[in-house]
Design a protein around this motif. Structure first.
Motif, PDB file in Angstrom:
ATOM      1  N   LEU A  38       0.929  -1.561   0.060  1.00 29.87           N
ATOM      2  CA  LEU A  38       0.094   0.068  -0.465  1.00 29.87           C
ATOM      3  C   LEU A  38       0.612   1.094   0.116  1.00 29.87           C
ATOM      4  N   GLU A  59      -1.665  -1.149  -4.036  1.00 24.57           N
ATOM      5  CA  GLU A  59      -2.365  -0.078  -4.264  1.00 24.57           C
ATOM      6  C   GLU A  59      -1.762   0.748  -4.173  1.00 24.57           C
ATOM      7  N   GLY A  76      -3.183   5.486   5.789  1.00 23.53           N
ATOM      8  CA  GLY A  76      -2.511   3.742   5.254  1.00 23.53           C
ATOM      9  C   GLY A  76      -3.015   2.564   6.482  1.00 23.53           C
TER      10      GLY A  76
END
Length: 266
Positions: A38, A59, A76
């Motif tokens: 991420l 992502e 996050g």
């Protein structure tokens, strides 16, 4: 040998205007199982783009505007919790991972459910990749507890964090600017253990334009506030840590870096 399981692990990588460094960092990962990533794009212009990387599912979470690393990490971690990720592996753009870092850290976390934060030893390099010195903080929870206000017992980009414990502790916060890692770790260690694997897990790039240099005074003041908040009056290392940190207010950054390189360098 069976293939390790990493489906419940995600690399958490905040980035701001660092496309090249993001690509270099992600390319450094070498694992035997697919890696989830991420990237939290903290308002970059142009926006950070997920690189094409073998063995990776990437992502990008875009922040509406640049809000600082503390809020990027908070967003996050919330996103990873919402996705059911159990372990967040931190690294910063420009730093490089050693082979099988995630596999080793996850295995330890699975075997030690009382541990919420797990670091590794660190090679510190300059921006050209040349070695400067190595960081070998204590590895055992008891030693870390005793020394955690005296010295940096963890290298933030080497950490693997138990996501549910982070959320329960209140997640990353912006209350202690440029010391968000220490703030989180101290809260986690109220109810959980912290440890370091006694092997190298990351090449940490010492960047003179990074937070430790450009926000050094804020970092020192934030650390002093945390030291006074958690000070144990009968623990001598706590007082040594306060004195050392106060010295950072008067000594120039370059002088401190040169001293550390001389003392810790090969």
């Amino acid at each position: 040998m069976s293939t390790p399981f990493l489906d419940d692990v995600a690399v958490l990588l905040p980035a701001f205007n660092a496309q090249h460094d993001v690509e270099r960092t992600l390319a450094s990962f070498c694992e035997r199982a697919p890696v989830r990533v991420l990237i939290v794009d903290d308002g970059s212009l142009p926006p950070v783009v997920a690189p094409a990387a073998a063995n990776m599912s990437i992502e990008v979470l875009r922040m509406a505007r640049n809000s600082g690393i503390e809020r990027a990490l908070q967003a996050g971690m919330d996103a990873l919790a919402a996705r059911g990720i159990r372990y967040a592996a931190r690294i910063d753009a420009g730093d490089l991972a050693t082979p099988y870092r995630l596999e080793k850290q996850r295995a330890y976390m699975e075997a030690h459910p009382e541990t919420a934060v797990l670091g590794m030893w660190t090679h510190v390099v300059d921006m050209q990749g040349a070695p400067l010195f190595d960081l070998r903080p204590p590895t055992e929870p008891a030693d870390i507890r005793r020394a955690m206000l005296m010295r940096a017992c963890f290298t933030h980009p080497s950490l693997m964090l138990r996501v549910d414990a982070v959320i329960e502790a209140g997640n990353y916060r912006a209350e202690y600017r440029a010391a968000e890692d220490l703030d989180l770790i101290l809260r986690l260690m109220k109810h959980h253990d912290g440890a370091n694997l006694p092997e190298f897990g990351v090449y940490y790039e010492l960047n003179e334009h990074g937070i430790s240099a450009t926000k050094r005074r804020s970092q020192v003041w934030s650390t002093l506030r945390l030291q006074m908040k958690y000070l144990r009056v009968t623990n001598l290392p706590d007082w040594i840590g306060v004195a050392k940190n106060a010295a950072h207010l008067v000594l120039p950054y370059r002088a401190l870096r040169a001293l550390k390189t001389r003392l810790l360098g090969a």
